[in-house]
Motif scaffolding. Structure first.
Motif, mmCIF file in Angstrom:
data_model
loop_
_atom_site.group_PDB
_atom_site.id
_atom_site.type_symbol
_atom_site.label_atom_id
_atom_site.label_comp_id
_atom_site.label_asym_id
_atom_site.label_seq_id
_atom_site.Cartn_x
_atom_site.Cartn_y
_atom_site.Cartn_z
ATOM 1 N N ASN A 51 98.641 101.040 165.625
ATOM 2 C CA ASN A 51 98.558 102.304 164.895
ATOM 3 C C ASN A 51 99.928 102.962 164.790
ATOM 4 O OD1 ASN A 51 95.432 102.865 164.812
ATOM 5 N ND2 ASN A 51 95.905 102.164 166.878
ATOM 6 N N THR A 52 100.059 103.851 163.827
ATOM 7 C CA THR A 52 101.151 104.814 163.838
ATOM 8 C C THR A 52 100.595 106.138 164.342
ATOM 9 O OG1 THR A 52 100.777 105.386 161.516
ATOM 10 C CG2 THR A 52 102.404 103.674 162.002
ATOM 11 N N ALA A 53 101.477 107.026 164.809
ATOM 12 C CA ALA A 53 100.986 108.218 165.507
ATOM 13 C C ALA A 53 101.829 109.436 165.208
ATOM 14 C CB ALA A 53 100.967 107.963 167.019
ATOM 15 N N VAL A 54 101.148 110.594 165.232
ATOM 16 C CA VAL A 54 101.803 111.896 165.236
ATOM 17 C C VAL A 54 101.327 112.604 166.498
ATOM 18 C CG1 VAL A 54 102.155 114.087 164.060
ATOM 19 C CG2 VAL A 54 101.873 111.983 162.719
ATOM 20 N N LEU A 55 102.264 112.933 167.356
ATOM 21 C CA LEU A 55 101.963 113.518 168.659
ATOM 22 C C LEU A 55 102.382 114.978 168.682
ATOM 23 C CD1 LEU A 55 101.393 113.477 171.770
ATOM 24 C CD2 LEU A 55 103.667 112.490 172.055
ATOM 25 N N LYS A 56 101.443 115.841 169.091
ATOM 26 C CA LYS A 56 101.756 117.258 169.298
ATOM 27 C C LYS A 56 101.632 117.576 170.786
ATOM 28 C CE LYS A 56 99.995 121.858 169.193
ATOM 29 N NZ LYS A 56 100.771 122.037 170.388
ATOM 30 N N GLY A 102 94.731 103.093 161.954
ATOM 31 C CA GLY A 102 95.641 103.545 160.905
ATOM 32 C C GLY A 102 96.642 104.517 161.487
ATOM 33 N N THR A 103 96.522 105.786 161.145
ATOM 34 C CA THR A 103 97.379 106.838 161.695
ATOM 35 C C THR A 103 96.533 107.758 162.558
ATOM 36 O OG1 THR A 103 98.954 106.795 159.866
ATOM 37 C CG2 THR A 103 98.840 108.819 161.139
ATOM 38 N N VAL A 104 97.007 108.025 163.769
ATOM 39 C CA VAL A 104 96.218 108.814 164.714
ATOM 40 C C VAL A 104 96.982 110.070 165.120
ATOM 41 C CG1 VAL A 104 94.924 106.841 165.585
ATOM 42 C CG2 VAL A 104 97.091 107.456 166.674
#
Length: 483
Positions: free
Chosen positions: A170-175, A143-145
């Protein structure tokens, strides 16, 4: 000249909602501001999650070959900008130009690798137990990672998490880490130019407490991949476990190289030296301990000390043998451990001081350092230093060397230098490390095989890179068809 940029959210570059920023400075010249990224908050996290969750279904339903084509083109775009990315990496993180260029090339290669893997990422067909039935599996994205990455490999590690996540749908949010976030902005530009749909990959910069915590805690995150210290990774795993998120943490190391009497000592000293002092020792796989047989101990100590003293330390842009520490905090930590080593009774054979004078005064430079006479229970032999400090431990047998190698809380990478094949084979079979090598340095990884550690070096859930990288970012569904 400094570079100002925003968060990448829903296909757009935006300021933080607070409007606040922070400065990233050059570790070779601390007064030089390299970049000015946003100091984000939970509001920015929520905006990135809104975009990622909204883009989930469309990206998951995009055929694997089409997802792979985007990754492949992103790799091509990054290749065209290799020199630019290399310079940004050097000026933010401090690596030498050669080290930084090699890291950017690795990111290019990872994009190309997972671009190809996305084409044949499917399932398996099994034989059903009765006629008129089909039995098979299929891989589905989580899903979203959330991807939380460190400063020491500021482009390779983000890409080796992001590329398989996107390849699997997947979609992603990267920090990225606040010390060196600039090259990640280049990565996102390359993906955007390659045609990645808006919202599929998002990046937000800021502190761990303001960004990392809310990201991991969010109920909209389905998986968390983290690389960093064992202390922080343990907290990440505990937080993610509250609502049963899939989690993968790769953490610290205290990596040994065993040197046996049959070794070519000059070659062994170079193998250990490259592993210990390359990337200024700021690698989780760095060689931190040399466990050396007493028959060749004195010869090895002399050779590795000569190697350390031969290294040229300087501004990474000049491509010396070793660059500065990434920050004053990291330099102070290394200097503290050097003091600890001396206070514990070890013998300082080489280095041991902060470099000063000429071009050194404005940067975070330290000499490559070698201690001999180190007991394996000493702090400099047990605790991760994350700097160019080598502890040399004496052993009287292969069995004792193996015990010493395993007598530590970490288990990431380990190697042995020997011409005795039976010793080499036994070592790689019995050493407690996720990466085991014969006649090679502890650093350096192939991108198409699994990477991860044992004990306090890893959550021991899923490995990274190769097919294992895709395994983490996907779930397997088993399908029964009765026709």
């Amino acid at each position: 000249m400094s570079r100002t940029y925003g968060n990448f959210i829903d296909g757009e570059w935006t300021d933080s909602q607070s409007g606040e920023t922070f400065e990233v400075t050059n570790p070779a010249a601390a007064g030089e501001v390299v970049s000015v990224p946003p100091a984000s908050s939970e509001a920015d996290v929520e905006a990135a999650l809104d975009a990622a969750v909204a883009a989930q279904d469309e990206w998951a339903s995009t055929p694997g070959p089409s997802r792979g084509a985007v990754l492949r083109e992103a790799g091509n775009n990054l290749e065209a900008r290799k020199e630019e990315a290399t310079e940004v990496l050097v000026r933010e993180e401090g690596k030498t130009r050669s080290e930084a260029g090699g890291e950017v090339q690795r990111a290019i290669d990872i994009f190309h690798y997972y671009g190809a893997k996305a084409r044949d990422f499917g399932g398996t067909v099994k034989s059903a137990s009765a006629p008129g039935k089909d039995l098979y599996t299929k891989h589905e994205p989580l899903g979203t990672v959330a991807l939380i990455t460190p400063w020491n490999y500021p482009i390779a590690i983000p890409v080796w998490k992001l590329a398989p996540a996107l390849a699997a749908g997947n979609t992603a949010v990267l920090k990225p880490a606040s010390e060196a976030p600039g090259v990640v902005s280049i990565v996102l530009e390359c993906l955007d130019d390659a045609g990645l749909p808006a919202g599929v990959a998002n990046t937000i910069t800021g502190s761990g407490s303001e960004v990392g915590g809310p990201l991991i805690e969010s109920e909209r995150i389905d998986g968390v991949s983290f690389t960093g210290s064992t202390a922080v990774g343990t907290m990440v795993a505990e937080t993610a476990a509250v609502d049963l998120k899939r989690v993968q943490c790769e953490m610290g190391g205290k990596n040994p190289t065993v040197v046996m009497p049959s070794a070519d000592i000059e070659a062994a000293a170079e193998t250990v030296g490259v592993g210990a002092f390359g990337t200024t020792g700021q690698s989780c796989t760095a060689t931190s301990r040399a466990i050396v047989h007493e028959d060749v101990y004195d010869e090895f100590v002399a050779a590795v000390s000569d190697y350390a003293e031969s290294l040229v330390v300087g501004d990474g842009l000049d491509d010396p043998d070793m660059g500065p520490h990434v920050s004053e905090n990291e330099l102070s930590s290394t200097l503290e451990y050097i003091d600890i080593g001396s206070s514990e009774g070890a013998t300082l054979e080489a280095g041991g001081s902060r470099l000063s004078g000429d071009d050194y005064d404005d940067g975070y430079f330290v000499e490559p350092t070698v201690f001999s006479g180190v007991e394996n229970d000493a702090r400099i032999a047990q605790e991760e230093i994350f700097g160019p400090v080598l502890a040399v431990v004496k052993t009287d047998s292969f069995e004792d060397a193996l015990d010493l190698a395993n007598d530590v809380d970490y288990g990431l990478s380990a190697s042995i230098v020997t011409q005795d094949l039976s010793e080499g084979k036994r070592f790689v079979n019995e050493v407690e490390a996720g990466v085991a090598k014969i006649n090679e340095k502890t650093t350096g990884l192939e991108l198409h095989v699994p990477f991860g550690g044992y004990k306090d070096s890893s959550t021991n859930t899923y490995r990274e890179q190769g097919d294992a990288g895709l395994d983490f970012f996907s779930s397997v569904k088993t399908i029964y068809e009765n026709y």
